[in-house]
Design a protein around this motif. Structure first.
Motif, short mmCIF file in Angstrom:
data_model
loop_
_atom_site.label_atom_id
_atom_site.label_comp_id
_atom_site.label_asym_id
_atom_site.label_seq_id
_atom_site.Cartn_x
_atom_site.Cartn_y
_atom_site.Cartn_z
N LYS A 169 1.01 -0.99 -0.14
CA LYS A 169 0.01 -0.49 -0.10
C LYS A 169 1.18 1.45 -0.12
N GLY A 170 1.92 1.15 -0.49
CA GLY A 170 3.11 2.51 -0.84
C GLY A 170 2.24 3.87 -1.35
N GLY A 171 1.70 3.12 -2.52
CA GLY A 171 0.87 4.04 -2.91
C GLY A 171 0.25 5.37 -2.62
N VAL A 172 -0.04 5.04 -1.08
CA VAL A 172 -0.69 6.37 -0.65
C VAL A 172 -0.08 7.31 -0.33
N ILE A 173 1.07 7.12 0.50
CA ILE A 173 2.14 8.71 -0.21
C ILE A 173 1.79 9.29 -1.23
N LEU A 174 1.61 9.18 -2.37
CA LEU A 174 0.65 9.86 -3.23
C LEU A 174 0.15 10.00 -3.22
N ALA A 175 -1.26 9.70 -2.46
CA ALA A 175 -2.40 10.55 -1.87
C ALA A 175 -2.00 12.14 -0.88
N ILE A 176 -1.39 11.08 -0.07
CA ILE A 176 -1.01 12.30 1.39
C ILE A 176 -0.91 13.52 1.00
N ALA A 177 0.62 13.23 0.00
CA ALA A 177 1.39 14.43 -1.26
C ALA A 177 -0.01 15.28 -1.99
N ALA A 178 -0.82 14.46 -2.46
CA ALA A 178 -1.72 15.11 -3.06
C ALA A 178 -2.60 15.96 -2.85
N GLU A 179 -3.35 15.05 -1.34
CA GLU A 179 -4.54 15.42 -1.75
C GLU A 179 -4.28 16.65 0.52
N MET A 180 -3.00 16.36 1.10
CA MET A 180 -2.85 17.03 2.18
C MET A 180 -2.05 17.73 2.46
N GLY A 181 -1.01 18.01 1.47
CA GLY A 181 0.02 19.24 0.63
C GLY A 181 0.97 19.42 1.74
N ILE A 182 1.74 17.92 2.55
CA ILE A 182 2.41 17.55 3.63
C ILE A 182 3.36 17.13 3.15
N PRO A 183 4.39 17.33 3.24
CA PRO A 183 6.10 16.30 3.06
C PRO A 183 6.15 15.26 3.66
N VAL A 184 6.70 14.26 3.33
CA VAL A 184 6.93 13.13 3.68
C VAL A 184 8.68 13.04 3.80
N LYS A 185 8.97 12.76 5.60
CA LYS A 185 10.17 13.57 5.17
C LYS A 185 11.32 12.18 5.61
N LEU A 186 10.27 11.52 6.35
CA LEU A 186 10.83 9.85 6.40
C LEU A 186 10.30 8.87 6.35
N VAL A 187 10.86 8.19 5.94
CA VAL A 187 10.62 6.24 5.55
C VAL A 187 10.94 5.81 6.31
N GLY A 188 10.96 4.61 6.85
CA GLY A 188 10.96 3.36 7.37
C GLY A 188 11.07 1.70 6.71
N LEU A 189 12.32 1.17 6.04
CA LEU A 189 12.88 0.36 5.34
C LEU A 189 13.54 -0.53 6.32
N GLY A 190 12.62 -0.77 7.93
CA GLY A 190 13.48 -1.98 8.09
C GLY A 190 13.00 -2.23 9.91
N GLU A 191 13.77 -2.99 10.71
CA GLU A 191 14.16 -2.77 11.54
C GLU A 191 15.12 -2.30 12.66
N GLY A 192 15.76 -2.39 11.22
CA GLY A 192 17.38 -1.59 11.79
C GLY A 192 17.70 -0.57 12.87
N LEU A 193 18.66 0.45 13.81
CA LEU A 193 18.50 1.52 14.14
C LEU A 193 18.93 2.38 12.36
N ASP A 194 19.73 1.77 11.44
CA ASP A 194 19.54 3.11 10.67
C ASP A 194 18.98 2.98 9.35
N ASP A 195 17.78 1.99 9.52
CA ASP A 195 16.72 2.35 8.36
C ASP A 195 15.63 3.56 8.46
N LEU A 196 15.83 3.88 9.40
CA LEU A 196 14.97 5.27 9.71
C LEU A 196 15.42 6.11 7.54
#
Length: 311
Positions: A262-289
């Motif tokens: 459901k990663g496509g929700v990023i587009l809905a948030i950007a288009a409809e809310m105008g709030i920038p996505v600043k960070l993404v979590g891509l795993g469990e590791g300490l440096d995966d943000l």
């Protein structure tokens, strides 16, 4: 592994849900007619891009097809990537910082979205950058929240201010600001409650925290970071609206991107809310943000599209 490859790997499920189906549509269509565009819109909606954003995206692609006098469905793949990149913006959105320390980052979101983990990873990152960090355990509703934050504080080497369960969250934040001043800390990360069952009380509590921060440090908080769980899809969009009304959200941290289609929700948030996505979590590791990079996201999302057309 660099950001692009990590992102590409993390978006595997979303790509399967979106890009492979778009690829099949491109290779299986002979002309750009209404049926083609209807099916494209349906694919976008089911990838959690959202009905409104999907419709606007397809309308823009239709216009581009007409303006450029395109007739081959294969050309739509590049157009789609262009339009997605346009929605997300060219610039890499950065966290807000105060010109003079401490910077206050207020972290909000529903329980289970990954707030405490996100704060822990941010604290670790800032400490690695040589910054002094204070964590404020302002989710006093759940005793476990303070305990989790204490574990993260220890792992990251950050200071921690917490009160007993049931204490006034705004009082915790007040003490954290005083502590940060005394320690000459660079950044205060504020954890907050996320119980939507009593959302009126929760929103009033968040507003009170906001007022205390602003009173003690005019101009703060410098970032109101909303943590959203990507696996909730369109529900994340309704959360964004709710929290934005209460706290004036300035950025989004999208977690669990590596475990969802459901990663496509990023587009809905950007288009409809105008709030920038600043960070993404891509795993469990300490440096995966990771800092969100819009162009890389669009490229990673549609990577393989050309290959799939030729299969």
């Amino acid at each position: 592994m660099n950001f692009f490859n990590k992102l590409k790997e993390g978006l595997t499920k979303t790509r399967q849900n979106l890009t492979q189906r778009v690829g099949a549509l491109l290779s299986g269509s002979s002309r750009l007619d209404d049926d083609f565009f209807d099916e494209l819109e349906e694919i976008l909606v089911t990838a959690d891009v959202g009905a409104r954003t999907s419709m606007e995206l397809v309308d823009r692609i239709r216009r581009q097809v007409k303006e450029r006098k395109l007739s081959e469905p294969a050309a739509v793949g590049d157009l789609l990537q262009e339009e997605v990149a346009g929605i997300l913006g060219e610039e890499i959105p950065r966290l807000g910082w105060s010109p003079t320390p401490p910077t206050v980052i207020l972290v909000v979101g529903v329980n289970g979205a990954g707030k405490t983990t996100t704060i822990g990873k941010l604290a670790y990152r800032f400490q690695q950058e040589g910054k002094k960090v204070v964590l404020a355990a302002a989710d006093t509703f759940r005793a476990a929240a303070g305990e989790q934050l204490a574990i993260w504080a220890e792992r990251a080497g950050a200071g921690l201010i917490r009160h007993q369960a049931g204490a006034d969250p705004a009082a915790v934040v007040y003490d954290a600001i005083q502590s940060a001043r005394n320690r000459r800390a660079d950044v205060i990360l504020v954890d907050t409650a996320g119980r939507l069952q009593t959302k009126t009380n929760l929103m009033e509590e968040l507003k009170k925290i906001h007022r205390v921060i602003e009173r003690e440090l005019p101009g703060a908080p410098h970032e109101v970071l909303l943590v959203l769980d990507a696996t909730t899809g369109q529900n994340a969009l309704s959360q964004a609206k709710l929290f934005s009304e209460a706290t004036g959200v300035t950025g989004i941290a999208l977690t669990k991107l590596d475990g969802t289609a459901k990663g496509g929700v990023i587009l809905a948030i950007a288009a409809e809310m105008g709030i920038p996505v600043k960070l993404v979590g891509l795993g469990e590791g300490l440096d995966d943000l990771k800092d969100f990079q819009p162009r890389d996201f669009a490229a990673a999302l549609f990577s393989g599209l050309a290959g799939e057309k030729g299969e």
